[in-house]
Design an enzyme around this catalytic site. Structure first.
Site, short mmCIF file in Angstrom:
data_model
loop_
_atom_site.label_atom_id
_atom_site.label_comp_id
_atom_site.label_asym_id
_atom_site.label_seq_id
_atom_site.Cartn_x
_atom_site.Cartn_y
_atom_site.Cartn_z
CE1 TYR A 1 -1.35 -6.92 3.01
CE2 TYR A 1 0.21 -5.23 2.31
CZ TYR A 1 -1.09 -5.69 2.46
OH TYR A 1 -2.14 -4.89 2.06
CG PHE B 1 -2.06 -7.03 -6.08
CD1 PHE B 1 -2.09 -7.98 -7.09
CD2 PHE B 1 -1.00 -7.07 -5.16
CE1 PHE B 1 -1.08 -8.95 -7.18
CE2 PHE B 1 0.00 -8.04 -5.25
CZ PHE B 1 -0.04 -8.97 -6.26
CD GLU B 2 -4.51 -6.97 1.08
OE1 GLU B 2 -5.41 -7.83 1.24
OE2 GLU B 2 -4.24 -6.13 1.93
CB ILE B 3 0.18 -12.22 -2.88
CG1 ILE B 3 -0.39 -12.12 -4.30
CG2 ILE B 3 0.54 -13.67 -2.54
CD1 ILE B 3 0.60 -12.56 -5.40
CG HIS C 1 -5.13 -4.99 5.11
ND1 HIS C 1 -5.52 -5.73 4.01
CD2 HIS C 1 -6.03 -5.25 6.08
CE1 HIS C 1 -6.62 -6.39 4.32
NE2 HIS C 1 -6.95 -6.12 5.56
#
Ligand code: GDP
Ligand code: MN
Length: 348
Positions: free
Chosen positions: A178, A235-237, A272
């Site tokens: 994450y 924004f998340e990768i 999250h």
């Protein structure tokens, strides 16, 4: 009589896609965007920046999800902008509606109350479905099952620096699950009982809490109370297999049944973030200092002038939010025993 003049034709006609310039193999990864048809022009701006700064070199796919059918214009325009394959999915109604255990009258009364208190999106039903969908379902959409990694992109974002390496491969090679670029404190009015729900979950499922977790990022009193720090999830990768794991799905279901997505206005960002902080090991969460990013109203502009010059950044370092008192990024560095980037004091 003179015939009407025609403008000269320019050579600016449609070209073949430029080849992906980055050599080597690709990860099993995709961009993912939840959007309405009305978001077309704002998501187009985001796509263009992601392509210019990163994806034209890699040509990763892009999955678009919507609770309605995408119209032809949305599909045509976004397909023309993305260098990888585009896929369009409709969200099943079961994932975008009130579960049967929700008391509709109670939920409506809360929306009315939040409207009077002027809590942002407090009176919105669709915003609540959106937050619940991003919290518990997007990674299980049939189109997402083909992938192991995702990068979430929202409308109206900006990327200010070149990204010259494969961020998905970086995540895999460095055992990251994450990641984030901005962190901050959540509005407490939207999540008054979230931490109670989390404590209820960890008491029922202590096996899902990992030993070397980031509780210090979430709590100043060893888990008694929540300090409201979270990673900003627009924004998340991240790793999709982690979100599809029994640990995460048990967590989501436990939270969902407590009703807070509708009786309060829980955002997917704290949901999250708490999961990542408790169910991943500390060093599985990554802060991308080199990904310069804007989503209204905050900017992450990399600390360190040489980095900004090397990456051809166009953000103003004065806009960087990281070392501001409302950011939780300092705390992230401290919890992880990391040294802050050189020059951070000057940019405070
Ligand atoms: P904010 O960033 O919290 O202000 O919320 P946004 O309006 O940006 O919404 C978050 C994401 O969900 C964006 O990608 C939106 O395009 C998407 N979104 C929000 N509401 C809806 C909706 O009702 N339907 C669909 N399909 N997407 C939505
Ligand atoms: Mn947004």
């Amino acid at each position: 009589s003179t015939s009407p003049k025609t403008a000269p034709t320019t050579p600016n006609t449609q070209n073949e896609l430029p080849p992906a310039t980055a050599s080597g193999s690709r990860m099993n990864a995709t961009f993912v965007t939840l959007a309405r048809n009305s978001d077309l022009w704002e998501i187009s701006r985001s796509i263009r920046q992601v392509e210019d700064r990163f994806n034209r070199k890699f040509n990763y796919d892009w999955v678009f999800l919507n609770d309605d059918d995408f119209d032809d214009e949305f599909v045509k325009v976004t397909t023309s902008l993305v260098s990888g394959k585009t896929k369009y999915g409709k969200i099943p109604t079961e994932h975008w509606s009130f579960p049967d255990f929700i008391d509709q009258d109670k939920a409506a009364a809360v929306r009315e109350e939040m409207k009077e208190k002027k809590i942002i999106y407090g009176d919105s039903i669709s915003y609540r479905h959106m937050c619940r969908y991003e919290s518990g379902f997007f990674f299980r959409h049939p189109l997402m099952l083909d992938y192991e990694w995702y990068w979430r992109v929202e409308p109206s974002i900006e990327l200010f620096c070149d990204i010259n390496y494969d961020t998905f491969k970086f995540m895999a090679d460095n055992k990251k699950k994450y990641s984030f670029v901005l962190s901050l404190y959540e509005y407490v009015e939207t999540i008054p009982t979230l931490w109670d729900a989390v404590k209820n979950f960890t008491a029922t499922h202590p096996e899902h809490v990992v030993k070397d977790n980031s509780m210090g990022f979430l709590s100043d009193d060893n888990g008694e109370s929540y300090n409201h720090c979270h990673f900003w999830s627009n924004f998340e990768i991240g790793n999709l297999d982690w979100l599809r794991s029994k640990a995460y799905v048990d967590y989501f279901e436990s939270l969902d049944h407590s009703g807070g997505f509708f009786y309060e206005r829980w955002g997917d960002a704290p949901v999250h973030s708490i999961a990542a902080a408790l169910m991943l090991q500390k060093d599985e969460i990554h802060f991308f200092n080199d990904i310069a990013y804007y989503h209204v109203p905050f900017t992450h502009c990399p600390t360190g002038q040489q980095t900004r010059l090397d990456l051809k950044c166009h953000c103003n370092p004065k806009d960087n939010f990281d070392w501001n008192g409302y950011s939780c990024t300092s705390r992230f560095y401290e919890v992880n025993g990391m040294t802050k980037p050189e020059g951070y004091e000057k940019e405070q």
